[in-house]
Design a protein around this motif. Sequence first.
Motif, PDB file in Angstrom:
ATOM      1  N   LEU A  45      47.394  46.765  21.832  1.00 32.12           N
ATOM      2  CA  LEU A  45      47.666  48.139  22.258  1.00 32.12           C
ATOM      3  C   LEU A  45      47.111  49.130  21.242  1.00 32.12           C
ATOM      4  CD1 LEU A  45      48.972  50.218  24.112  1.00 32.12           C
ATOM      5  CD2 LEU A  45      51.151  49.804  22.943  1.00 32.12           C
ATOM      6  N   LEU A  46      47.296  48.851  19.972  1.00 28.41           N
ATOM      7  CA  LEU A  46      46.777  49.726  18.921  1.00 28.41           C
ATOM      8  C   LEU A  46      45.256  49.846  19.028  1.00 28.41           C
ATOM      9  CD1 LEU A  46      46.978  51.390  16.339  1.00 28.41           C
ATOM     10  CD2 LEU A  46      47.008  49.242  15.056  1.00 28.41           C
ATOM     11  N   GLY A  47      44.579  48.738  19.278  1.00 29.48           N
ATOM     12  CA  GLY A  47      43.128  48.772  19.428  1.00 29.48           C
ATOM     13  C   GLY A  47      42.704  49.675  20.576  1.00 29.48           C
ATOM     14  N   THR A  48      43.411  49.588  21.685  1.00 28.65           N
ATOM     15  CA  THR A  48      43.120  50.431  22.848  1.00 28.65           C
ATOM     16  C   THR A  48      43.381  51.899  22.531  1.00 28.65           C
ATOM     17  OG1 THR A  48      43.699  48.623  24.324  1.00 28.65           O
ATOM     18  CG2 THR A  48      43.681  50.832  25.281  1.00 28.65           C
ATOM     19  N   LEU A  49      44.512  52.179  21.906  1.00 24.52           N
ATOM     20  CA  LEU A  49      44.865  53.561  21.558  1.00 24.52           C
ATOM     21  C   LEU A  49      43.855  54.163  20.582  1.00 24.52           C
ATOM     22  CD1 LEU A  49      48.740  53.229  21.102  1.00 24.52           C
ATOM     23  CD2 LEU A  49      47.530  54.312  23.011  1.00 24.52           C
ATOM     24  N   PHE A  50      43.425  53.364  19.601  1.00 25.00           N
ATOM     25  CA  PHE A  50      42.475  53.858  18.604  1.00 25.00           C
ATOM     26  C   PHE A  50      41.129  54.162  19.261  1.00 25.00           C
ATOM     27  CE2 PHE A  50      39.510  53.645  15.025  1.00 25.00           C
ATOM     28  CZ  PHE A  50      40.181  54.394  14.081  1.00 25.00           C
ATOM     29  N   LEU A  51      40.673  53.278  20.145  1.00 15.19           N
ATOM     30  CA  LEU A  51      39.409  53.510  20.847  1.00 15.19           C
ATOM     31  C   LEU A  51      39.494  54.776  21.701  1.00 15.19           C
ATOM     32  CD1 LEU A  51      36.551  52.648  21.616  1.00 15.19           C
ATOM     33  CD2 LEU A  51      37.551  51.213  23.396  1.00 15.19           C
ATOM     34  N   ASN A  52      40.604  54.960  22.407  1.00 18.13           N
ATOM     35  CA  ASN A  52      40.782  56.171  23.220  1.00 18.13           C
ATOM     36  C   ASN A  52      40.788  57.415  22.349  1.00 18.13           C
ATOM     37  OD1 ASN A  52      40.915  54.734  25.606  1.00 18.13           O
ATOM     38  ND2 ASN A  52      43.142  54.663  25.632  1.00 18.13           N
ATOM     39  N   TYR A  53      41.446  57.342  21.201  1.00 21.08           N
ATOM     40  CA  TYR A  53      41.486  58.470  20.265  1.00 21.08           C
ATOM     41  C   TYR A  53      40.070  58.826  19.798  1.00 21.08           C
ATOM     42  CZ  TYR A  53      42.070  60.979  15.886  1.00 21.08           C
ATOM     43  OH  TYR A  53      41.964  61.902  14.883  1.00 21.08           O
ATOM     44  N   VAL A  54      39.317  57.808  19.392  1.00 21.52           N
ATOM     45  CA  VAL A  54      37.957  58.023  18.890  1.00 21.52           C
ATOM     46  C   VAL A  54      37.071  58.639  19.976  1.00 21.52           C
ATOM     47  CG1 VAL A  54      35.859  56.796  18.163  1.00 21.52           C
ATOM     48  CG2 VAL A  54      38.043  56.290  17.071  1.00 21.52           C
ATOM     49  N   ASN A  55      37.194  58.147  21.205  1.00 23.57           N
ATOM     50  CA  ASN A  55      36.358  58.644  22.300  1.00 23.57           C
ATOM     51  C   ASN A  55      36.721  60.067  22.716  1.00 23.57           C
ATOM     52  OD1 ASN A  55      34.805  56.331  22.466  1.00 23.57           O
ATOM     53  ND2 ASN A  55      36.132  55.378  23.969  1.00 23.57           N
ATOM     54  N   LYS A  56      37.976  60.466  22.553  1.00 23.44           N
ATOM     55  CA  LYS A  56      38.411  61.803  22.982  1.00 23.44           C
ATOM     56  C   LYS A  56      38.203  62.871  21.912  1.00 23.44           C
ATOM     57  CE  LYS A  56      41.652  60.669  26.573  1.00 23.44           C
ATOM     58  NZ  LYS A  56      42.656  59.667  26.734  1.00 23.44           N
ATOM     59  N   MET A  57      38.268  62.465  20.648  1.00 25.90           N
ATOM     60  CA  MET A  57      38.178  63.432  19.558  1.00 25.90           C
ATOM     61  C   MET A  57      36.726  63.608  19.134  1.00 25.90           C
ATOM     62  SD  MET A  57      41.309  64.067  19.478  1.00 25.90           S
ATOM     63  CE  MET A  57      41.482  65.189  18.147  1.00 25.90           C
ATOM     64  N   GLU A  58      36.376  64.812  18.800  1.00 24.50           N
ATOM     65  CA  GLU A  58      35.041  65.091  18.259  1.00 24.50           C
ATOM     66  C   GLU A  58      35.128  64.991  16.741  1.00 24.50           C
ATOM     67  OE1 GLU A  58      32.110  65.630  19.795  1.00 24.50           O
ATOM     68  OE2 GLU A  58      33.152  65.127  21.651  1.00 24.50           O
ATOM     69  N   GLY A  59      35.397  63.805  16.273  1.00 25.12           N
ATOM     70  CA  GLY A  59      35.576  63.608  14.838  1.00 25.12           C
ATOM     71  C   GLY A  59      34.417  62.873  14.217  1.00 25.12           C
ATOM     72  N   ASN A  60      34.673  62.271  13.062  1.00 25.53           N
ATOM     73  CA  ASN A  60      33.604  61.604  12.326  1.00 25.53           C
ATOM     74  C   ASN A  60      33.717  60.081  12.394  1.00 25.53           C
ATOM     75  OD1 ASN A  60      35.881  61.476  10.773  1.00 25.53           O
ATOM     76  ND2 ASN A  60      34.903  62.092   8.873  1.00 25.53           N
ATOM     77  N   ILE A  61      34.424  59.578  13.416  1.00 22.50           N
ATOM     78  CA  ILE A  61      34.491  58.140  13.661  1.00 22.50           C
ATOM     79  C   ILE A  61      33.841  57.882  15.008  1.00 22.50           C
ATOM     80  CG2 ILE A  61      36.008  56.133  13.979  1.00 22.50           C
ATOM     81  CD1 ILE A  61      36.223  57.270  11.172  1.00 22.50           C
ATOM     82  N   LYS A  62      32.921  56.933  15.045  1.00 19.54           N
ATOM     83  CA  LYS A  62      32.222  56.598  16.288  1.00 19.54           C
ATOM     84  C   LYS A  62      32.393  55.113  16.576  1.00 19.54           C
ATOM     85  CE  LYS A  62      30.491  60.699  16.720  1.00 19.54           C
ATOM     86  NZ  LYS A  62      31.457  61.617  17.240  1.00 19.54           N
TER      87      LYS A  62
END
Length: 80
Positions: A45-62
């Motif tokens: 679940l954490l892996g899924t949540l982290f991927l969703n966070y990365v894809n939604k945020m315009e941050g410095n993690i890709k």
Amino acid sequence: MSDANELLEEAIKETENLNEGEVFLVKDLFKGYVWNRIPRKDRLLLGTLFLNYVNKMEGNIKAIEKTSSNQQRYKKTIGK
């Protein structure tokens, strides 16, 4: 044990300690013994949540490629 949202917050906070250009897995953001204590279902679940966070945020993690064991790899890019 922490819930998935608390684990997500910890993982996001830990990305601040990464160097630009560093490639990592979500499990790399936790100490080995901490990661091993997280139940498998919560790690997934954490892996899924982290991927969703990365894809939604315009941050410095890709999100980049997946490993041969189907784990998502990430890369820290230049901060904004």
